[in-house]
Enzyme design. Structure first.
Site, PDB file in Angstrom:
ATOM      1  N   GLY A   1      31.433  36.372  94.473  1.00 41.28           N
ATOM      2  CA  GLY A   1      31.611  35.492  95.631  1.00 41.28           C
ATOM      3  C   GLY A   1      32.592  36.018  96.657  1.00 41.28           C
ATOM      4  O   GLY A   1      33.184  35.236  97.412  1.00 41.28           O
TER       5      GLY A   1
ATOM      6  N   THR B   1      33.995  37.003  99.968  1.00 42.09           N
ATOM      7  CA  THR B   1      33.581  36.627 101.324  1.00 42.09           C
ATOM      8  C   THR B   1      34.310  37.422 102.404  1.00 42.09           C
ATOM      9  O   THR B   1      33.831  37.517 103.528  1.00 42.09           O
ATOM     10  CB  THR B   1      33.815  35.122 101.586  1.00 42.09           C
ATOM     11  OG1 THR B   1      35.201  34.825 101.390  1.00 42.09           O
ATOM     12  CG2 THR B   1      32.965  34.262 100.653  1.00 42.09           C
TER      13      THR B   1
ATOM     14  N   ASP C   1      46.437  30.931 101.616  1.00 38.49           N
ATOM     15  CA  ASP C   1      44.991  30.813 101.775  1.00 38.49           C
ATOM     16  C   ASP C   1      44.699  29.576 102.630  1.00 38.49           C
ATOM     17  O   ASP C   1      45.314  28.521 102.457  1.00 38.49           O
ATOM     18  CB  ASP C   1      44.311  30.691 100.408  1.00 38.49           C
ATOM     19  CG  ASP C   1      42.803  30.911 100.487  1.00 38.49           C
ATOM     20  OD1 ASP C   1      42.327  31.920  99.929  1.00 38.49           O
ATOM     21  OD2 ASP C   1      42.112  30.077 101.110  1.00 38.49           O
TER      22      ASP C   1
ATOM     23  N   HIS D   1      41.780  41.893  98.537  1.00 38.94           N
ATOM     24  CA  HIS D   1      42.845  40.886  98.484  1.00 38.94           C
ATOM     25  C   HIS D   1      42.954  40.337  97.075  1.00 38.94           C
ATOM     26  O   HIS D   1      41.977  40.291  96.328  1.00 38.94           O
ATOM     27  CB  HIS D   1      42.591  39.764  99.488  1.00 38.94           C
ATOM     28  CG  HIS D   1      41.243  39.117  99.368  1.00 38.94           C
ATOM     29  ND1 HIS D   1      40.108  39.690  99.891  1.00 38.94           N
ATOM     30  CD2 HIS D   1      40.847  37.964  98.778  1.00 38.94           C
ATOM     31  CE1 HIS D   1      39.066  38.911  99.631  1.00 38.94           C
ATOM     32  NE2 HIS D   1      39.491  37.856  98.943  1.00 38.94           N
TER      33      HIS D   1
HETATM   34  P1  AMP Z   1      37.171  35.743  98.629  1.00 39.85           P
HETATM   35  O1  AMP Z   1      36.153  34.650  98.536  1.00 39.85           O
HETATM   36  O2  AMP Z   1      37.711  36.191  97.307  1.00 39.85           O
HETATM   37  O3  AMP Z   1      36.669  36.906  99.479  1.00 39.85           O
HETATM   38  O4  AMP Z   1      38.432  35.108  99.346  1.00 39.85           O
HETATM   39  C1  AMP Z   1      38.544  34.961 100.719  1.00 39.85           C
HETATM   40  C2  AMP Z   1      39.593  33.895 100.936  1.00 39.85           C
HETATM   41  O5  AMP Z   1      40.047  33.982 102.263  1.00 39.85           O
HETATM   42  C3  AMP Z   1      39.084  32.462 100.727  1.00 39.85           C
HETATM   43  O6  AMP Z   1      39.832  31.842  99.688  1.00 39.85           O
HETATM   44  C4  AMP Z   1      39.333  31.795 102.076  1.00 39.85           C
HETATM   45  O7  AMP Z   1      39.776  30.466 101.954  1.00 39.85           O
HETATM   46  C5  AMP Z   1      40.395  32.688 102.689  1.00 39.85           C
HETATM   47  N1  AMP Z   1      40.440  32.726 104.135  1.00 39.85           N
HETATM   48  C6  AMP Z   1      39.400  32.851 104.988  1.00 39.85           C
HETATM   49  N2  AMP Z   1      39.833  32.899 106.257  1.00 39.85           N
HETATM   50  C7  AMP Z   1      41.201  32.803 106.191  1.00 39.85           C
HETATM   51  C8  AMP Z   1      42.249  32.782 107.175  1.00 39.85           C
HETATM   52  N3  AMP Z   1      42.005  32.901 108.492  1.00 39.85           N
HETATM   53  N4  AMP Z   1      43.529  32.647 106.744  1.00 39.85           N
HETATM   54  C9  AMP Z   1      43.792  32.526 105.429  1.00 39.85           C
HETATM   55  N5  AMP Z   1      42.856  32.561 104.460  1.00 39.85           N
HETATM   56  C10 AMP Z   1      41.573  32.687 104.842  1.00 39.85           C
END
Ligand code: AMP
Ligand code: ZN
Length: 117
Positions: free
Chosen positions: A95, A97, A32, A102
């Protein structure tokens, strides 16, 4: 089917770089970008779905493929010995995003209480 504007599809296709910790034909795991624990991995299936319910409805066997990868990595890293947490966020109240299903895998240190109100 992959989604052209999906961040994690682009990571799965290698169009956006990631620090990979596991990859096979179907599943990818990477660090992450903003870790919430010493070990913070994201596990995805290479086929695009929006969230865990969509994934189970589309192809439930993907769950097994993802969790086999989680088992492999957590054992390889010794997290199975010390403990780890698996989290999947679905929708606004959780939350979410990134709208490619995943599974967060967190570990390597004692984790704080789960969730909040
Ligand atoms: P969620 O909030 O559960 O949708 O998790 C999305 C996750 O993706 C967050 O923990 C972000 O830090 C992570 N994230 C966003 N962009 C990237 C990226 N380019 N590479 C790795 N992780 C990412
Ligand atoms: Zn996607």
């Amino acid at each position: 089917m992959q989604h052209a504007d999906c961040l994690f599809c682009k990571i799965a296709e290698g169009k956006i770089p990631s620090k990979k910790v596991f990859e096979n034909e179907h599943v990818l795991a990477f660090n992450d970008l903003h870790p919430s624990a010493t070990h913070h991995y994201l596990f995805i299936h290479k086929e695009h779905t929006q969230n865990v319910n969509d994934l189970v409805e589309t192809e439930p066997s993907q769950m097994a493929e993802i969790f086999q990868a989680i088992r492999f990595v957590t054992q390889r890293e010794g997290l199975d010995q010390t403990g780890f947490r698996v989290v999947t966020n679905s929708g606004p109240h959780a939350g979410q995003t990134v709208f490619h299903t995943h599974f967060h895998v967190l570990g390597g240190e004692p984790l704080r209480g789960f969730g909040s109100r």
